[in-house]
Design an enzyme around this catalytic site. Structure first.
Site, mmCIF file in Angstrom:
data_model
loop_
_atom_site.group_PDB
_atom_site.id
_atom_site.type_symbol
_atom_site.label_atom_id
_atom_site.label_comp_id
_atom_site.label_asym_id
_atom_site.label_seq_id
_atom_site.Cartn_x
_atom_site.Cartn_y
_atom_site.Cartn_z
ATOM 1 N N GLY A 155 88.603 42.279 83.725
ATOM 2 C CA GLY A 155 88.972 42.312 82.306
ATOM 3 C C GLY A 155 89.349 40.903 81.904
ATOM 4 O O GLY A 155 88.778 39.933 82.400
ATOM 5 N N ALA A 237 98.027 42.199 90.233
ATOM 6 C CA ALA A 237 98.004 43.202 89.158
ATOM 7 C C ALA A 237 99.189 44.154 89.284
ATOM 8 O O ALA A 237 100.213 43.986 88.606
ATOM 9 C CB ALA A 237 96.676 43.942 89.190
ATOM 10 N N ARG A 238 99.067 45.142 90.147
ATOM 11 C CA ARG A 238 100.156 46.069 90.412
ATOM 12 C C ARG A 238 100.166 46.389 91.906
ATOM 13 O O ARG A 238 99.108 46.704 92.488
ATOM 14 C CB ARG A 238 99.975 47.382 89.618
ATOM 15 C CG ARG A 238 100.330 47.290 88.150
ATOM 16 C CD ARG A 238 101.833 47.094 87.935
ATOM 17 N NE ARG A 238 102.205 47.013 86.538
ATOM 18 C CZ ARG A 238 102.326 45.875 85.831
ATOM 19 N NH1 ARG A 238 102.078 44.716 86.398
ATOM 20 N NH2 ARG A 238 102.707 45.904 84.565
ATOM 21 N N GLU A 267 108.238 47.489 94.892
ATOM 22 C CA GLU A 267 108.936 46.294 94.418
ATOM 23 C C GLU A 267 110.393 46.656 94.191
ATOM 24 O O GLU A 267 110.656 47.760 93.707
ATOM 25 C CB GLU A 267 108.322 45.796 93.104
ATOM 26 C CG GLU A 267 107.010 45.093 93.325
ATOM 27 C CD GLU A 267 106.400 44.513 92.062
ATOM 28 O OE1 GLU A 267 107.088 44.462 91.013
ATOM 29 O OE2 GLU A 267 105.223 44.130 92.117
ATOM 30 N N HIS A 286 106.370 38.840 91.768
ATOM 31 C CA HIS A 286 105.847 39.302 90.470
ATOM 32 C C HIS A 286 106.156 38.286 89.350
ATOM 33 O O HIS A 286 106.872 38.602 88.393
ATOM 34 C CB HIS A 286 106.439 40.683 90.135
ATOM 35 C CG HIS A 286 105.611 41.456 89.152
ATOM 36 N ND1 HIS A 286 105.489 42.813 89.166
ATOM 37 C CD2 HIS A 286 104.864 41.062 88.097
ATOM 38 C CE1 HIS A 286 104.716 43.223 88.181
ATOM 39 N NE2 HIS A 286 104.321 42.160 87.515
ATOM 40 N N ILE A 287 105.589 37.085 89.514
ATOM 41 C CA ILE A 287 105.869 36.020 88.530
ATOM 42 C C ILE A 287 104.624 35.610 87.748
ATOM 43 O O ILE A 287 104.577 34.521 87.179
ATOM 44 C CB ILE A 287 106.489 34.770 89.201
ATOM 45 C CG1 ILE A 287 105.582 34.235 90.324
ATOM 46 C CG2 ILE A 287 107.890 35.065 89.720
ATOM 47 C CD1 ILE A 287 105.898 32.810 90.733
HETATM 48 C C1 DGY Z 1 102.717 42.572 82.822
HETATM 49 O O1 DGY Z 1 102.792 42.028 81.718
HETATM 50 O O2 DGY Z 1 102.226 43.690 82.973
HETATM 51 C C2 DGY Z 1 103.271 41.818 83.982
HETATM 52 O O3 DGY Z 1 102.862 42.345 85.182
HETATM 53 C C3 DGY Z 1 104.771 41.823 83.917
HETATM 54 O O4 DGY Z 1 105.220 43.117 84.175
#
Ligand code: DGY
Length: 327
Positions: A155, A237-238, A267, A286-287
């Site tokens: 994406g 991503a996640r 996390e 997660h930065i």
């Molecule tokens: C988002 O914007 O989804 C980033 O991962 C921060 O949570």
């Protein structure tokens, strides 16, 4: 005066924007996640919510907070939000797409190079006093010039990552998505492949998909076993998209070569996680969007969306594109 709840401290400009639109702002400023029940309690007396962090917004939340007329997320991801329930309770919800594409892709790119050259681990060896003499056969990384980047979820963020890889390193881009990305095919000669082909052909697999029932822990033992033993796995991503136990085993057994994570499962990652001791692994907390510029844009976008909804206008970045048609 009607009140808006913001669940973290954010840019002063964004808070001002809401105040100047005629709303009183309450900021939950503690460095602690709110449980859903705490969030529900804090929402009492507020007409709208600017949600920062991963708050679960499901049917129970909407039922418990009938006074909440609109919600703006300060994130692009919305995997903790039940969009169907939001529609049912007529609550428009926006996110912050696009403004974080470059910063997040930078982190994926940084992880790819850092893993390939064992950068985080090598830094730790200096701290431990292990920088002794030059051994030409030790700590060898790998080069990524001309190799194949497999993008899972091409994406907007995946496109930025693929662009950097293509232009900086001449990487060959393949991708797997729900639908084809014509822009990436034209601009980057990206090639759509099946997931199996992506796993088998990629030198670096980079994850930029949404977390959903379909993608939940899709990178598991079975997936890692299809990857090359020299492959690097990147997830910005996640964390829920990979199975962390299977990833640890795959790295310990040299099923794959290395991994770079900006997101972990769960996390926060515990400090005794074995991944943190591995030479070919780099982990960040997660930065992806954590730059001054991007966080400012995200906060302003969230505030703008919220104010629009409270003025009875359409939210520019509404997640549920059919929301206003369905009303
Ligand atoms: C988002 O914007 O989804 C980033 O991962 C921060 O949570």
């Amino acid at each position: 005066m009607e009140k808006v709840l913001i669940t973290r401290r954010i840019s002063d400009n964004a808070v001002k924007l809401i105040q100047e639109a005629g709303f009183e702002v309450t900021i939950y400023a503690a460095s602690k996640n709110l449980s859903q029940q705490e969030l529900i309690e804090r929402c009492a007396g507020h007409c709208a919510l600017l949600s920062v962090g991963s708050n679960r917004l499901d049917e129970h939340f909407f039922k418990s907070c009938p006074q909440i007329k609109a919600i703006a997320l300060m994130s692009v991801g919305y995997d903790k939000v039940d969009i169907a329930s939001a529609r049912k309770f007529a609550v428009p919800i926006s996110n912050t797409p696009d403004v974080l594409n470059e910063a997040t892709a930078d982190i994926a790119f940084l992880l790819m190079l850092s893993v390939a050259r064992k950068a985080f681990y090598m830094h730790k060896t200096i701290e431990r006093g292990e920088w002794t003499f030059f051994d030409p056969l030790k700590h060898l990384g790998q080069e990524i010039y001309g190799k194949t980047l497999g993008v899972f979820g091409l994406g907007r963020i995946g496109f930025e990552m693929a662009k950097k890889a293509k232009y900086a390193y001449g990487m060959n881009i393949i991708y797997h998505n729900r639908s084809s990305n014509v822009k990436a095919e034209e601009a980057l000669q990206a090639k759509y492949v099946t997931l199996d082909e992506l796993l088998r052909q990629s030198d670096v697999v980079t994850v930029h998909a949404n977390l959903s029932e379909e993608t939940k822990e899709i990178f598991d033992r079975n997936a890692f076993e299809k990857m090359k033993p020299s492959a690097i796995f990147i997830n910005a991503a996640r964390g829920g998209i990979h199975h962390e136990g299977d990833l640890i085993t795959a790295l310990q057994n040299q099923v794959i070569w290395g991994a770079g994570l900006d997101v972990t499962n769960p996390e926060p990652m515990r400090s005794d996680n074995p991944l943190l001791q591995m030479e070919n692994v780099c982990v960040l907390p997660h930065i992806g969007s954590a730059t001054q510029e991007t966080r400012e844009k995200m906060a302003m976008m969230a505030a703008t969306n919220l104010v629009a909804a409270l003025r009875g206008e359409q939210m520019p970045q509404i997640i549920d594109r059919e929301f206003y048609l369905a009303k």
